[in-house]
Design a protein around this motif. Structure first.
Motif, mmCIF file in Angstrom:
data_model
loop_
_atom_site.group_PDB
_atom_site.id
_atom_site.type_symbol
_atom_site.label_atom_id
_atom_site.label_comp_id
_atom_site.label_asym_id
_atom_site.label_seq_id
_atom_site.Cartn_x
_atom_site.Cartn_y
_atom_site.Cartn_z
ATOM 1 N N MET A 1 0.787 -1.053 -0.285
ATOM 2 C CA MET A 1 -0.361 0.352 -0.071
ATOM 3 C C MET A 1 0.991 0.863 -0.371
ATOM 4 O O MET A 1 0.441 2.626 -0.598
ATOM 5 C CB MET A 1 -1.105 0.057 1.321
ATOM 6 N N ALA A 2 1.734 1.242 0.731
ATOM 7 C CA ALA A 2 1.963 1.875 0.620
ATOM 8 C C ALA A 2 3.574 2.676 -0.748
ATOM 9 O O ALA A 2 3.308 3.871 -0.408
ATOM 10 C CB ALA A 2 4.178 2.256 1.545
ATOM 11 N N ILE A 3 4.256 2.044 -1.372
ATOM 12 C CA ILE A 3 4.238 2.045 -2.814
ATOM 13 C C ILE A 3 3.504 2.232 -3.577
ATOM 14 O O ILE A 3 3.876 3.376 -4.420
ATOM 15 C CB ILE A 3 4.672 0.678 -3.052
ATOM 16 N N ILE A 4 2.379 2.332 -3.231
ATOM 17 C CA ILE A 4 0.832 2.867 -4.190
ATOM 18 C C ILE A 4 0.543 4.498 -3.915
ATOM 19 O O ILE A 4 0.947 5.206 -4.388
ATOM 20 C CB ILE A 4 -0.313 2.160 -4.235
ATOM 21 N N LEU A 5 1.040 4.629 -2.544
ATOM 22 C CA LEU A 5 0.694 6.181 -2.051
ATOM 23 C C LEU A 5 2.388 6.287 -2.449
ATOM 24 O O LEU A 5 2.148 7.908 -2.924
ATOM 25 C CB LEU A 5 1.059 5.917 -0.563
ATOM 26 N N ILE A 6 2.948 6.423 -2.213
ATOM 27 C CA ILE A 6 4.615 7.097 -2.632
ATOM 28 C C ILE A 6 4.646 6.984 -4.376
ATOM 29 O O ILE A 6 4.876 8.605 -4.337
ATOM 30 C CB ILE A 6 5.717 6.408 -2.340
ATOM 31 N N GLY A 7 4.355 6.109 -5.098
ATOM 32 C CA GLY A 7 3.826 6.283 -5.991
ATOM 33 C C GLY A 7 2.916 7.729 -6.849
ATOM 34 O O GLY A 7 3.413 8.232 -7.951
ATOM 35 N N ALA A 8 2.102 7.433 -6.410
ATOM 36 C CA ALA A 8 1.005 8.519 -6.613
ATOM 37 C C ALA A 8 0.872 10.189 -5.953
ATOM 38 O O ALA A 8 0.843 11.296 -7.179
ATOM 39 C CB ALA A 8 -0.924 7.975 -6.348
ATOM 40 N N LEU A 9 1.920 9.966 -5.413
ATOM 41 C CA LEU A 9 2.358 11.645 -4.715
ATOM 42 C C LEU A 9 3.160 12.121 -5.829
ATOM 43 O O LEU A 9 3.740 12.974 -5.584
ATOM 44 C CB LEU A 9 3.278 11.651 -3.181
ATOM 45 N N LEU A 10 4.143 10.669 -5.890
ATOM 46 C CA LEU A 10 5.762 11.613 -6.468
ATOM 47 C C LEU A 10 5.468 11.894 -8.151
ATOM 48 O O LEU A 10 5.360 12.243 -9.114
ATOM 49 C CB LEU A 10 6.921 10.372 -7.107
ATOM 50 N N THR A 11 3.974 11.013 -8.599
ATOM 51 C CA THR A 11 3.283 11.508 -9.648
ATOM 52 C C THR A 11 2.547 12.472 -9.756
ATOM 53 O O THR A 11 3.086 13.939 -10.924
ATOM 54 C CB THR A 11 2.605 10.469 -10.530
ATOM 55 N N ILE A 12 2.041 12.902 -8.915
ATOM 56 C CA ILE A 12 1.467 14.184 -8.859
ATOM 57 C C ILE A 12 2.428 15.679 -8.368
ATOM 58 O O ILE A 12 2.181 16.638 -8.893
ATOM 59 C CB ILE A 12 0.445 14.370 -7.237
ATOM 60 N N ALA A 13 3.739 15.242 -7.379
ATOM 61 C CA ALA A 13 4.352 16.292 -7.575
ATOM 62 C C ALA A 13 4.650 16.612 -8.400
ATOM 63 O O ALA A 13 5.990 17.637 -8.997
ATOM 64 C CB ALA A 13 5.476 15.707 -6.087
ATOM 65 N N GLY A 14 5.528 15.816 -9.766
ATOM 66 C CA GLY A 14 6.358 15.627 -10.415
ATOM 67 C C GLY A 14 5.120 16.953 -11.618
ATOM 68 O O GLY A 14 6.151 18.038 -11.941
ATOM 69 N N LEU A 15 3.601 16.085 -11.715
ATOM 70 C CA LEU A 15 3.183 17.152 -12.732
ATOM 71 C C LEU A 15 3.253 18.712 -11.836
ATOM 72 O O LEU A 15 2.865 19.662 -13.096
ATOM 73 C CB LEU A 15 1.765 16.317 -12.985
ATOM 74 N N VAL A 16 2.932 18.719 -10.429
ATOM 75 C CA VAL A 16 2.451 20.321 -10.640
ATOM 76 C C VAL A 16 3.937 21.109 -10.473
ATOM 77 O O VAL A 16 3.756 22.467 -10.360
ATOM 78 C CB VAL A 16 2.161 20.278 -8.821
#
Length: 86
Positions: A1-16
Motif C-alpha cells: 500500500m505504501a508503494i502505491i501512495l508514494i508512486g501516486a505522490l511522486l506522479t502528482i508532485a512531478g506534474l505540479v
C-alpha cells in the motif's frame, strides 16, 4: 500500500513541479494595471493587452527545464506499474 501512495505522490508532485516551472518562466500578461487605476477595462472585441506574452514560443515546454518533474513522474509511474504487475 505504501508503494502505491508514494508512486501516486511522486506522479502528482512531478506534474505540479512542471506546471509551476512553466508559469515561473515569464509573465503571463504584457503589462500590469495598478490596483487603484481608473483605466477602463478593454472590450474583448478590441485589440489590446492579452494574457499571451509576445514571442514566447514553445521553448518553455522543453526537456531541459522540466527534467526533474519528468523524472519524478517516471519513478512514480514505474512504482504504480510494479504493484499492478506483481
Amino acid at each position: 500500500m505504501a508503494i502505491i501512495l508514494i508512486g501516486a505522490l511522486l506522479t502528482i508532485a512531478g506534474l505540479v513541479y512542471m506546471a509551476v516551472a512553466a508559469l515561473r518562466r515569464g509573465q503571463l500578461s504584457g503589462g500590469s494595471v495598478p490596483a487603484g487605476s481608473d483605466r477602463p477595462k478593454p472590450n474583448l472585441a478590441m485589440t489590446g493587452p492579452t494574457l499571451e506574452p509576445p514571442r514566447r514560443g514553445l521553448r518553455f515546454l522543453g526537456l531541459s527545464q522540466h527534467w526533474p518533474g519528468l523524472l519524478m513522474m517516471a519513478i512514480g509511474i514505474i512504482m504504480l506499474l510494479s504493484v499492478a504487475i506483481l
